[in-house]
Design a protein around this motif. Structure first.
Motif, PDB file in Angstrom:
ATOM      1  N   ILE A  36      15.411   5.999  44.155  1.00 47.95           N
ATOM      2  CA  ILE A  36      14.864   6.455  45.428  1.00 47.95           C
ATOM      3  C   ILE A  36      15.995   6.768  46.409  1.00 47.95           C
ATOM      4  O   ILE A  36      15.988   7.803  47.075  1.00 47.95           O
ATOM      5  CB  ILE A  36      13.879   5.417  46.015  1.00 47.95           C
ATOM      6  CG1 ILE A  36      12.604   5.385  45.160  1.00 47.95           C
ATOM      7  CG2 ILE A  36      13.551   5.716  47.472  1.00 47.95           C
ATOM      8  CD1 ILE A  36      11.651   4.256  45.512  1.00 47.95           C
ATOM      9  N   ALA A  37      16.983   5.890  46.478  1.00 46.66           N
ATOM     10  CA  ALA A  37      18.112   6.118  47.400  1.00 46.66           C
ATOM     11  C   ALA A  37      18.900   7.363  47.004  1.00 46.66           C
ATOM     12  O   ALA A  37      19.256   8.184  47.863  1.00 46.66           O
ATOM     13  CB  ALA A  37      19.020   4.890  47.431  1.00 46.66           C
ATOM     14  N   ALA A  38      19.174   7.513  45.715  1.00 48.65           N
ATOM     15  CA  ALA A  38      19.919   8.690  45.252  1.00 48.65           C
ATOM     16  C   ALA A  38      19.118   9.968  45.479  1.00 48.65           C
ATOM     17  O   ALA A  38      19.670  10.987  45.905  1.00 48.65           O
ATOM     18  CB  ALA A  38      20.271   8.537  43.773  1.00 48.65           C
ATOM     19  N   ALA A  39      17.823   9.904  45.212  1.00 48.10           N
ATOM     20  CA  ALA A  39      16.974  11.074  45.432  1.00 48.10           C
ATOM     21  C   ALA A  39      16.955  11.452  46.905  1.00 48.10           C
ATOM     22  O   ALA A  39      17.053  12.633  47.250  1.00 48.10           O
ATOM     23  CB  ALA A  39      15.553  10.801  44.930  1.00 48.10           C
ATOM     24  N   ALA A  40      16.854  10.462  47.779  1.00 45.70           N
ATOM     25  CA  ALA A  40      16.840  10.743  49.222  1.00 45.70           C
ATOM     26  C   ALA A  40      18.118  11.450  49.647  1.00 45.70           C
ATOM     27  O   ALA A  40      18.073  12.439  50.384  1.00 45.70           O
ATOM     28  CB  ALA A  40      16.655   9.447  50.008  1.00 45.70           C
ATOM     29  N   HIS A  42      20.205  13.229  47.744  1.00 43.51           N
ATOM     30  CA  HIS A  42      20.257  14.572  47.168  1.00 43.51           C
ATOM     31  C   HIS A  42      19.245  15.515  47.834  1.00 43.51           C
ATOM     32  O   HIS A  42      19.568  16.668  48.108  1.00 43.51           O
ATOM     33  CB  HIS A  42      20.020  14.513  45.653  1.00 43.51           C
ATOM     34  CG  HIS A  42      21.258  14.199  44.890  1.00 43.51           C
ATOM     35  ND1 HIS A  42      21.760  12.920  44.801  1.00 43.51           N
ATOM     36  CD2 HIS A  42      22.102  14.996  44.199  1.00 43.51           C
ATOM     37  CE1 HIS A  42      22.859  12.954  44.074  1.00 43.51           C
ATOM     38  NE2 HIS A  42      23.088  14.193  43.703  1.00 43.51           N
ATOM     39  N   PHE A  43      18.040  15.028  48.074  1.00 38.44           N
ATOM     40  CA  PHE A  43      17.026  15.874  48.729  1.00 38.44           C
ATOM     41  C   PHE A  43      17.492  16.247  50.128  1.00 38.44           C
ATOM     42  O   PHE A  43      17.248  17.363  50.593  1.00 38.44           O
ATOM     43  CB  PHE A  43      15.666  15.177  48.793  1.00 38.44           C
ATOM     44  CG  PHE A  43      15.007  14.933  47.463  1.00 38.44           C
ATOM     45  CD1 PHE A  43      15.293  15.702  46.350  1.00 38.44           C
ATOM     46  CD2 PHE A  43      14.072  13.917  47.327  1.00 38.44           C
ATOM     47  CE1 PHE A  43      14.672  15.477  45.123  1.00 38.44           C
ATOM     48  CE2 PHE A  43      13.440  13.691  46.116  1.00 38.44           C
ATOM     49  CZ  PHE A  43      13.733  14.461  45.010  1.00 38.44           C
ATOM     50  N   ARG A  44      18.169  15.317  50.816  1.00 39.79           N
ATOM     51  CA  ARG A  44      18.672  15.610  52.156  1.00 39.79           C
ATOM     52  C   ARG A  44      19.804  16.632  52.090  1.00 39.79           C
ATOM     53  O   ARG A  44      19.857  17.574  52.878  1.00 39.79           O
ATOM     54  CB  ARG A  44      19.171  14.333  52.822  1.00 39.79           C
ATOM     55  CG  ARG A  44      19.716  14.584  54.210  1.00 39.79           C
ATOM     56  CD  ARG A  44      20.241  13.335  54.851  1.00 39.79           C
ATOM     57  NE  ARG A  44      20.609  13.617  56.230  1.00 39.79           N
ATOM     58  CZ  ARG A  44      20.871  12.700  57.121  1.00 39.79           C
ATOM     59  NH1 ARG A  44      20.814  11.430  56.803  1.00 39.79           N
ATOM     60  NH2 ARG A  44      21.191  13.032  58.347  1.00 39.79           N
ATOM     61  N   ASP A  45      20.727  16.451  51.151  1.00 38.16           N
ATOM     62  CA  ASP A  45      21.907  17.313  51.082  1.00 38.16           C
ATOM     63  C   ASP A  45      21.621  18.683  50.474  1.00 38.16           C
ATOM     64  O   ASP A  45      22.137  19.696  50.941  1.00 38.16           O
ATOM     65  CB  ASP A  45      23.012  16.631  50.269  1.00 38.16           C
ATOM     66  CG  ASP A  45      23.569  15.393  50.956  1.00 38.16           C
ATOM     67  OD1 ASP A  45      23.339  15.224  52.177  1.00 38.16           O
ATOM     68  OD2 ASP A  45      24.214  14.579  50.274  1.00 38.16           O
ATOM     69  N   LYS A  46      20.826  18.722  49.412  1.00 36.72           N
ATOM     70  CA  LYS A  46      20.629  19.966  48.663  1.00 36.72           C
ATOM     71  C   LYS A  46      19.224  20.552  48.807  1.00 36.72           C
ATOM     72  O   LYS A  46      19.011  21.699  48.441  1.00 36.72           O
ATOM     73  CB  LYS A  46      20.866  19.705  47.168  1.00 36.72           C
ATOM     74  CG  LYS A  46      22.299  19.354  46.829  1.00 36.72           C
ATOM     75  CD  LYS A  46      22.464  18.936  45.374  1.00 36.72           C
ATOM     76  CE  LYS A  46      22.169  20.042  44.412  1.00 36.72           C
ATOM     77  NZ  LYS A  46      22.474  19.664  43.005  1.00 36.72           N
ATOM     78  N   GLY A  47      18.281  19.745  49.283  1.00 37.11           N
ATOM     79  CA  GLY A  47      16.891  20.171  49.330  1.00 37.11           C
ATOM     80  C   GLY A  47      16.163  19.771  48.050  1.00 37.11           C
ATOM     81  O   GLY A  47      16.782  19.560  47.004  1.00 37.11           O
ATOM     82  N   PHE A  48      14.870  19.666  48.149  1.00 41.17           N
ATOM     83  CA  PHE A  48      14.044  19.234  47.011  1.00 41.17           C
ATOM     84  C   PHE A  48      14.136  20.216  45.855  1.00 41.17           C
ATOM     85  O   PHE A  48      14.351  19.828  44.711  1.00 41.17           O
ATOM     86  CB  PHE A  48      12.587  19.071  47.473  1.00 41.17           C
ATOM     87  CG  PHE A  48      11.634  18.730  46.364  1.00 41.17           C
ATOM     88  CD1 PHE A  48      11.659  17.477  45.774  1.00 41.17           C
ATOM     89  CD2 PHE A  48      10.717  19.660  45.920  1.00 41.17           C
ATOM     90  CE1 PHE A  48      10.773  17.148  44.750  1.00 41.17           C
ATOM     91  CE2 PHE A  48       9.827  19.346  44.895  1.00 41.17           C
ATOM     92  CZ  PHE A  48       9.858  18.085  44.318  1.00 41.17           C
ATOM     93  N   ASP A  49      13.981  21.495  46.158  1.00 39.52           N
ATOM     94  CA  ASP A  49      13.952  22.495  45.091  1.00 39.52           C
ATOM     95  C   ASP A  49      15.285  22.603  44.355  1.00 39.52           C
ATOM     96  O   ASP A  49      15.314  22.826  43.146  1.00 39.52           O
ATOM     97  CB  ASP A  49      13.543  23.864  45.642  1.00 39.52           C
ATOM     98  CG  ASP A  49      12.087  23.894  46.089  1.00 39.52           C
ATOM     99  OD1 ASP A  49      11.274  23.139  45.518  1.00 39.52           O
ATOM    100  OD2 ASP A  49      11.766  24.661  47.020  1.00 39.52           O
ATOM    101  N   ALA A  50      16.403  22.453  45.047  1.00 40.74           N
ATOM    102  CA  ALA A  50      17.724  22.617  44.430  1.00 40.74           C
ATOM    103  C   ALA A  50      18.204  21.348  43.723  1.00 40.74           C
ATOM    104  O   ALA A  50      19.174  21.394  42.974  1.00 40.74           O
ATOM    105  CB  ALA A  50      18.747  23.034  45.482  1.00 40.74           C
TER     106      ALA A  50
END
Length: 187
Positions: A36-40, A42-50
């Protein structure tokens, strides 16, 4: 003694179930939290789709398919980021409110809420807030309703405090508008 040998007879293990093993190990909880922390991040930095699940697995030292042991899909992981973030924010806010002395002035309660909210927004590891703002469209309507319910519960004490300030004539507008303006300014 009849039946005595029955109590000494070893109990056979139940047949093993097929499929995924049950998630009972405490380390599974730690792995889930790490995902969850890693996903957060990455989603913040690159966006969900990327962001790929491979990116997330790699950031946690797991194999590329490992996130699917904990989450059915990347979307389920996105929802978990938002849900866990809101639940953590709620726990933090509840602790702050519980620490206030009885009969605290509304303006002091508001100051405590604002300070806690700034911590929620800006302390390291709280990537869920920008993810919620930018990826809201990526979750399902049912997931949005659940997150909205958590957001409403988080904002309820703010509404109460602002209504007290309005009743004291210390607020230049109504409580709902003041709450919206405060959250906009803080974000």
């Amino acid at each position: 003694m009849p039946g005595a040998e029955d109590s000494l007879t070893p109990v056979l293990d139940a047949p093993r179930r097929r499929g995924r093993p049950r998630k009972t190990d405490a380390s599974d909880s730690g792995r889930r939290s790490a995902l969850i922390a890693a996903a957060a991040r990455h989603f913040r930095d690159k966006g969900f789709d990327a962001t790929t699940t491979r990116d997330i697995a790699s950031a946690t030292g797991m194999q590329s398919g490992s996130p699917f042991y904990h989450f059915k899909s990347k979307n389920a992981l996105l929802f978990a980021v938002m849900e866990e973030g809101m639940l953590a924010a709620q726990r933090s806010q509840d602790a702050v409110l519980a620490a206030l002395p009885p009969g605290v002035a509304a303006r002091d309660a508001l100051a405590a809420l604002v300070l806690n909210h700034l911590y929620v927004l800006w302390l390291p590891g709280n990537d869920f807030v920008p993810v919620m703002h930018y990826e809201w469209r990526s979750i399902t309507p049912a997931q949005r309703r659940k997150i909205q319910g958590l957001k409403d519960a988080y904002e309820a004490p703010w509404q109460t405090v602002l209504e007290q300030l309005a009743a004291e004539r210390r607020l230049g507008t109504n409580a709902s508008l003041a709450r919206s303006m405060l959250f906009s300014v803080l974000h």
